[in-house]
Design an enzyme around this catalytic site. Structure first.
Site, PDB file in Angstrom:
ATOM      1  N   TYR A 101       0.550  -0.855   0.028  1.00  0.00           N
ATOM      2  CA  TYR A 101      -0.389   0.069  -0.290  1.00  0.00           C
ATOM      3  C   TYR A 101       1.004   1.122  -0.088  1.00  0.00           C
ATOM      4  O   TYR A 101       2.027   1.504   0.905  1.00  0.00           O
ATOM      5  CB  TYR A 101      -1.042  -0.328   1.274  1.00  0.00           C
ATOM      6  N   GLU A 190      -3.945   7.321  -3.923  1.00  0.00           N
ATOM      7  CA  GLU A 190      -3.474   6.286  -3.251  1.00  0.00           C
ATOM      8  C   GLU A 190      -3.283   4.781  -3.937  1.00  0.00           C
ATOM      9  O   GLU A 190      -4.396   4.851  -5.500  1.00  0.00           O
ATOM     10  CB  GLU A 190      -4.183   6.246  -2.210  1.00  0.00           C
TER      11      GLU A 190
END
Ligand code: GDP
Ligand code: MN
Length: 383
Positions: A101, A190
């Site tokens: 991530y 993101e």
């Protein structure tokens, strides 16, 4: 403004962040054709402006074009957290060895942008932050110093990525993501998951990209990505008129000058037992043009029964607002609505005087917010 995954990936691609090849599809037939072109296996992905699509059944692998067509049939029309799927992103399927991530966003408290990286990607990042906070590396970037490659290295070492080739690729992606973030005036970029393939290739498999609305004027290409069809028609109309407006589900239409005052007005109307129909901020001005626009937006909502102007005169004078309201009523037929006007602050007496002598029986001047709210709620219930 939130971008769809496929739009965010298009921006990623422009900044050199590796993404998989894909096609947009709006019908099962198009999905099938896309899968043929991409040489299936593919993954069929719902394009909706909400997260958790995978869990909701909006992301499905398809081994053949026939299967892609069938999965597209399943996913189109699906309701994911209140968002109906109308578009699909058909992407060449990836083999996944690891899911990381990576994001960059604003930390308003620190007044700096903030990178977050973890090797526990793929899942909800809030869950990682809660259950294993040590696995989440955080690093601020000073906007004046700008991004430096040592910052990416620090992040990479902090989460324990030890493969040299992976380190190199993640380092490059971190730098490119920062460039995308700054150059697009983004509020959030993101990548979850940022995958490592069995061959050791690092790639963005998802994208969440939010661009600051106030900066869209200098990104015509991004502004064009807005999906007008998916927006609430009333909010789209308000945007067209340049009115700050949020629809709520009550019957008292609210206009305040300033976001803080408008928000308090919504609270006070609820406090006295009423139901606000909307939040609407007139902004600093009080000129007829702005009032006409705001009233046009508010009265498009058929649930509205009464209207409550809550004005606190500071730099904007109450007499100017009062004249603005009257001029607006010359141009718009508002005779069907009781209009409560609370004026306080600079030249409030003068403003109320002007309204009182205007000969408009549907205008009810009030001196305090509480009295104004009570009156507006009463009138809405009587209407
Ligand atoms: P989200 O659920 O809205 O965050 O959608 P994602 O794009 O992140 O997809 C959800 C999950 O689907 C990912 O975490 C992956 O595990 C899986 N997934 C997505 N694309 C692929 C792919 O190309 N191959 C494989 N094997 N899994 C995928
Ligand atoms: Mn995701």
């Amino acid at each position: 403004m939130d971008l769809y995954e496929y739009q965010g990936k298009e921006l990623f691609r422009r900044f050199g962040i590796p993404v998989s090849e894909g096609r947009l599809a709006t019908t099962p037939e198009e999905a099938r054709a896309a899968a043929e072109e991409l040489d299936a296996p593919v993954v069929v992905k719902a394009q909706v402006l909400t997260g958790g699509r995978g869990k909701a059944g909006g992301v499905k692998l398809a081994a053949t074009p026939e299967e892609a067509e069938a999965r597209a049939q399943d996913i189109l029309g699906l309701d994911i957290n209140g968002h109906v799927v109308r578009k699909l992103w058909i992407e060449r399927a990836s083999d996944i060895a690891k899911e990381y991530y990576l994001s960059v966003t604003f930390d308003r408290g620190e007044k700096k942008s903030l990178f977050m990286l973890t090797t526990q990607g793929g899942v909800d990042i809030e869950q990682v932050a809660e259950e294993s906070p040590d696995a989440l590396a955080r690093l601020h970037v000073d906007p004046l110093e700008g991004y430096q490659p040592w910052q990416a290295r620090r992040l990479i070492y902090a989460v324990g990525i030890d493969d040299l080739s992976e380190q190199k690729q993640v380092l490059a992606i971190v730098g490119k993501l920062y460039r995308a973030f700054v150059e697009c005036d983004a509020m959030l970029c993101e990548i979850n998951p940022l995958i490592v393939t069995p061959d050791g290739e690092v790639r963005a498999l998802d994208s969440k990209f939010t661009v600051d609305d106030n900066a869209l004027y200098r990104h015509a290409d991004v502004a064009e990505m807005r999906d007008v069809a998916a927006a609430d028609p009333l909010e789209a109309f308000a945007r067209e008129k340049g009115v700050t407006y949020v629809k709520l589900d009550g019957d008292v239409g609210i206009l305040g000058n300033g976001a803080g005052l408008s928000m308090s007005t919504v609270d006070v109307v609820a406090h006295v037992g009423g139901r606000p129909a909307n939040f609407c901020d007139l902004g600093g001005g009080g000129d007829a043009e702005g009032v006409v626009d705001a009233l046009e937006v508010i009265t498009r909502d058929e649930a509205v029964r009464s209207i409550f102007f809550n004005i606190f005169g500071g730099i904007t004078r109450c007499d100017v607002v009062a004249r603005g309201i009257l001029q607006a009523l010359e141009r718009l037929d508002m005779s069907g609505y009781p209009i409560v006007v609370r004026l306080d602050g600079t030249n409030a007496d003068e403003g109320r005087e002007i309204l009182a002598h205007a000969g408009r029986p549907n205008i009810y001047p009030e001196a305090t917010m509480l009295d104004g709210a009570r009156r507006a709620v009463e009138l809405a219930q009587a209407a």
